[in-house]
Design an enzyme around this catalytic site. Structure first.
Site, PDB file in Angstrom:
ATOM      1  CG  ASP A  46     -21.253  61.928  37.717  1.00  0.00           C
ATOM      2  OD1 ASP A  46     -21.669  62.917  37.701  1.00  0.00           O
ATOM      3  OD2 ASP A  46     -20.629  61.846  38.810  1.00  0.00           O
ATOM      4  CG  HIS A 239     -19.126  59.047  42.751  1.00  0.00           C
ATOM      5  ND1 HIS A 239     -19.718  58.604  41.679  1.00  0.00           N
ATOM      6  CD2 HIS A 239     -19.009  60.554  42.471  1.00  0.00           C
ATOM      7  CE1 HIS A 239     -20.052  59.450  40.752  1.00  0.00           C
ATOM      8  NE2 HIS A 239     -19.472  60.593  41.310  1.00  0.00           N
ATOM      9  CB  CYS A 272     -23.654  67.145  40.225  1.00  0.00           C
ATOM     10  SG  CYS A 272     -25.510  67.340  40.534  1.00  0.00           S
ATOM     11  CG  ASN A 281     -16.964  62.068  38.038  1.00  0.00           C
ATOM     12  OD1 ASN A 281     -17.562  62.920  37.264  1.00  0.00           O
ATOM     13  ND2 ASN A 281     -17.542  61.392  38.920  1.00  0.00           N
TER      14      ASN A 281
HETATM   15  P1  HMG Z   1     -40.289  67.136  39.669  1.00  0.00           P
HETATM   16  O1  HMG Z   1     -40.212  68.647  39.287  1.00  0.00           O
HETATM   17  O2  HMG Z   1     -40.446  66.544  41.048  1.00  0.00           O
HETATM   18  O3  HMG Z   1     -40.923  66.319  38.643  1.00  0.00           O
HETATM   19  O4  HMG Z   1     -38.827  66.784  39.022  1.00  0.00           O
HETATM   20  P2  HMG Z   1     -42.676  66.062  38.304  1.00  0.00           P
HETATM   21  O5  HMG Z   1     -42.939  64.681  38.414  1.00  0.00           O
HETATM   22  O6  HMG Z   1     -43.315  67.220  38.938  1.00  0.00           O
HETATM   23  O7  HMG Z   1     -42.527  66.530  36.807  1.00  0.00           O
HETATM   24  C1  HMG Z   1     -41.940  67.509  36.333  1.00  0.00           C
HETATM   25  C2  HMG Z   1     -41.732  67.477  34.808  1.00  0.00           C
HETATM   26  O8  HMG Z   1     -40.694  66.667  34.635  1.00  0.00           O
HETATM   27  C3  HMG Z   1     -42.888  66.689  34.092  1.00  0.00           C
HETATM   28  O9  HMG Z   1     -42.604  67.363  32.629  1.00  0.00           O
HETATM   29  C4  HMG Z   1     -42.571  65.330  34.038  1.00  0.00           C
HETATM   30  O10 HMG Z   1     -42.908  64.705  33.061  1.00  0.00           O
HETATM   31  C5  HMG Z   1     -41.014  65.417  33.816  1.00  0.00           C
HETATM   32  P3  HMG Z   1     -43.492  68.594  32.153  1.00  0.00           P
HETATM   33  O11 HMG Z   1     -45.031  68.368  32.371  1.00  0.00           O
HETATM   34  O12 HMG Z   1     -43.068  69.744  32.894  1.00  0.00           O
HETATM   35  O13 HMG Z   1     -43.073  68.680  30.828  1.00  0.00           O
HETATM   36  N1  HMG Z   1     -40.175  64.206  34.604  1.00  0.00           N
HETATM   37  C6  HMG Z   1     -39.492  63.540  33.614  1.00  0.00           C
HETATM   38  N2  HMG Z   1     -39.128  63.587  32.543  1.00  0.00           N
HETATM   39  C7  HMG Z   1     -38.347  62.716  31.914  1.00  0.00           C
HETATM   40  N3  HMG Z   1     -37.809  61.406  32.886  1.00  0.00           N
HETATM   41  C8  HMG Z   1     -38.094  61.565  34.044  1.00  0.00           C
HETATM   42  C9  HMG Z   1     -39.062  62.534  34.535  1.00  0.00           C
HETATM   43  N4  HMG Z   1     -39.631  62.688  35.919  1.00  0.00           N
HETATM   44  C10 HMG Z   1     -40.551  63.868  35.694  1.00  0.00           C
HETATM   45  N5  HMG Z   1     -37.693  60.706  35.029  1.00  0.00           N
HETATM   46  C11 HMG Z   1     -36.961  65.255  38.612  1.00  0.00           C
HETATM   47  C12 HMG Z   1     -37.915  65.611  39.329  1.00  0.00           C
HETATM   48  C13 HMG Z   1     -36.167  64.394  39.560  1.00  0.00           C
HETATM   49  C14 HMG Z   1     -37.502  64.522  37.218  1.00  0.00           C
HETATM   50  C15 HMG Z   1     -36.181  66.446  38.058  1.00  0.00           C
HETATM   51  O14 HMG Z   1     -35.699  67.195  39.070  1.00  0.00           O
HETATM   52  C16 HMG Z   1     -35.002  66.271  37.383  1.00  0.00           C
HETATM   53  O15 HMG Z   1     -34.828  65.316  36.078  1.00  0.00           O
HETATM   54  N6  HMG Z   1     -33.705  66.360  37.968  1.00  0.00           N
HETATM   55  C17 HMG Z   1     -32.549  65.989  37.168  1.00  0.00           C
HETATM   56  C18 HMG Z   1     -31.534  65.434  38.253  1.00  0.00           C
HETATM   57  C19 HMG Z   1     -30.134  64.904  37.713  1.00  0.00           C
HETATM   58  O16 HMG Z   1     -30.092  64.224  36.627  1.00  0.00           O
HETATM   59  N7  HMG Z   1     -29.326  65.310  38.600  1.00  0.00           N
HETATM   60  C20 HMG Z   1     -27.726  65.107  38.170  1.00  0.00           C
HETATM   61  C21 HMG Z   1     -27.530  63.696  38.430  1.00  0.00           C
HETATM   62  S1  HMG Z   1     -27.282  63.512  40.306  1.00  0.00           S
HETATM   63  C22 HMG Z   1     -25.581  63.529  40.321  1.00  0.00           C
HETATM   64  O17 HMG Z   1     -24.829  64.003  39.467  1.00  0.00           O
HETATM   65  C23 HMG Z   1     -24.794  62.939  41.645  1.00  0.00           C
HETATM   66  C24 HMG Z   1     -24.270  61.737  41.303  1.00  0.00           C
HETATM   67  O18 HMG Z   1     -23.743  61.394  40.331  1.00  0.00           O
HETATM   68  C25 HMG Z   1     -23.376  61.470  42.670  1.00  0.00           C
HETATM   69  C26 HMG Z   1     -22.181  62.049  42.923  1.00  0.00           C
HETATM   70  O19 HMG Z   1     -21.656  62.740  41.785  1.00  0.00           O
HETATM   71  O20 HMG Z   1     -21.751  62.231  43.920  1.00  0.00           O
HETATM   72  C27 HMG Z   1     -25.404  60.681  41.172  1.00  0.00           C
HETATM   73 MG    MG Z   2     -20.334  62.333  40.429  1.00  0.00          MG
END
Ligand code: HMG
Ligand code: MG
Length: 338
Positions: A46, A239, A272, A281
């Site tokens: 994060d 968090h 994020c 954080n």
């Molecule tokens: P999507 O568009 O729905 O996925 O994305 P898809 O299934 O249609 O696939 C699209 C492309 O993503 C494809 O590749 C897949 O292979 C690839 P392309 O054919 O275009 O080259 N793909 C992946 N690649 C690697 N690993 C995977 C994966 N899945 C699909 N697992 C997806 C959905 C969620 C993957 C995308 O939107 C994504 O990766 N988002 C990033 C989300 C993220 O990391 N956000 C930050 C973290 S959350 C946060 O910070 C909050 C938290 O900390 C809590 C807080 O702070 O309070 C948790």
């Molecule tokens: Mg966070």
């Protein structure tokens, strides 16, 4: 004897002019605080994910190595997400292949959004994964291209596989206390999502103030509702992000509900990429200072932790934190800290 609600809601019982040490030593306050806390160090994931400076993989490995010597039982190592969405996490496999040796006592969870991420994490030998939904559909869609309901559909195969594989699943609810797009988030929705994540198989749920808009009043309302829903406090983590400087105050409120797990990040790095305005954080060192003042055990060696903090800060070109600066002054108060 005052009830918890009166403590926070009735200004006539404890006026804002009441000295803080009187509040902290009141039987009510002390009796509800936990005696120890587990810190989930989230900086490698994060912390780094929103940084525009790409830290090279060897430096990340060295950073995790330094963190592993500090006493943390949980260090969130990386995430298996689409590297186009979060380029900083594109080296997840290398990170997992180079975790510090002899660290069976530390859990290194990795964030996974879907079964593809889970399979990659499993192949990288992860023993624990974190899944994440949100308090608002707009945020969840921006973050992961699916609604909250759809996120649970993505989790189902993860829960099934994780059960078979003996992999632990931690849950996150992002934007549980406010959304950058929709504004306030309904606390009862967060209670419902927490119950659902626990029922489906998460061993704990981290309640995320992703954009740091929570304040003691809103934290009180949410944790009061979680507690009234009989969700055990040891299944919940706090968090908090520090966008508006309220993170420590929020932790104090959560501690008052016997929350014993907090996600923190050395030097307060973090954010994020999909949450407009989300800053770091809460800084691990600031939380340790708070815990120290309340005599709450945490098992973290702050000196070693500051070495890790200084290391990653230098890689990111960030300034030292106010507490780091203060600790360099030979202040008698901090002598007991080490
Ligand atoms: P999507 O568009 O729905 O996925 O994305 P898809 O299934 O249609 O696939 C699209 C492309 O993503 C494809 O590749 C897949 O292979 C690839 P392309 O054919 O275009 O080259 N793909 C992946 N690649 C690697 N690993 C995977 C994966 N899945 C699909 N697992 C997806 C959905 C969620 C993957 C995308 O939107 C994504 O990766 N988002 C990033 C989300 C993220 O990391 N956000 C930050 C973290 S959350 C946060 O910070 C909050 C938290 O900390 C809590 C807080 O702070 O309070 C948790
Ligand atoms: Mg966070």
């Amino acid at each position: 004897m005052f009830s918890k609600a009166k403590f926070f809601l009735s200004s006539s019982q404890f006026s804002h002019t009441q000295p803080i040490h009187t509040l902290l030593s009141s039987p009510l306050f002390k009796s509800l605080l936990p005696s120890s806390v587990r810190i989930v160090e989230v900086s490698p994931r994060d912390g780094l994910q929103a940084e525009s400076t790409i830290v090279n993989t060897n430096d990340k490995i060295q950073f995790i190595n330094l963190l592993s010597k500090c006493g943390f039982k949980t260090i969130e190592a990386t995430s298996f997400v689409n590297p186009k969405a979060v380029p900083q996490m594109s080296d997840a496999l290398e990170i997992m292949s180079n975790l510090p040796p002899n660290c069976d006592h530390i859990s290194f969870p990795v964030l996974v959004p879907n079964i593809k991420g889970y399979i990659n994490a499993k192949n990288a030998n992860a023993k624990e994964v974190s899944i994440f939904t949100a308090g608002s559909d707009t945020f969840q869609k921006t973050n992961t291209n699916c609604t909250i309901d759809e996120s649970f559909e993505r989790f189902d195969p993860i829960f099934k596989a994780a059960k078979e594989d003996g992999i632990a699943v931690r849950g996150y609810i992002s934007c549980a206390l406010g959304c950058p797009y929709e504004g306030p988030v309904s606390p009862s929705r967060v209670v419902h999502l927490t119950e659902k994540l626990l029922e489906k198989g998460c061993y704990e749920v981290s309640i995320g103030d992703t954009i740091g808009v929570a304040s003691p009043g809103t934290v009180f309302t949410l944790f009061d509702l979680l507690s009234k829903a009989n969700i055990p406090s040891d299944k919940l983590a706090g968090h908090f992000h520090n966008t508006y400087g309220q993170a420590l105050a929020n932790i104090l409120v959560a501690l008052n509900f016997e929350i014993k797990i907090f996600d923190t990040s050395v030097c307060g790095i973090g954010g994020c990429p999909f949450a407009k305005g989300s800053t770091g954080n809460v800084a691990t060192e600031d939380v340790l200072n708070l815990l120290h003042s309340l005599n709450i055990k945490h098992d973290i060696d702050i000196k070693k932790m500051m070495v890790a903090g200084e290391f990653i800060r230098s890689k990111l070109g960030r300034k030292e934190t106010p507490l780091e600066r203060a600790l360099k002054i030979d202040h008698p108060y901090f002598k007991s800290f080490f």
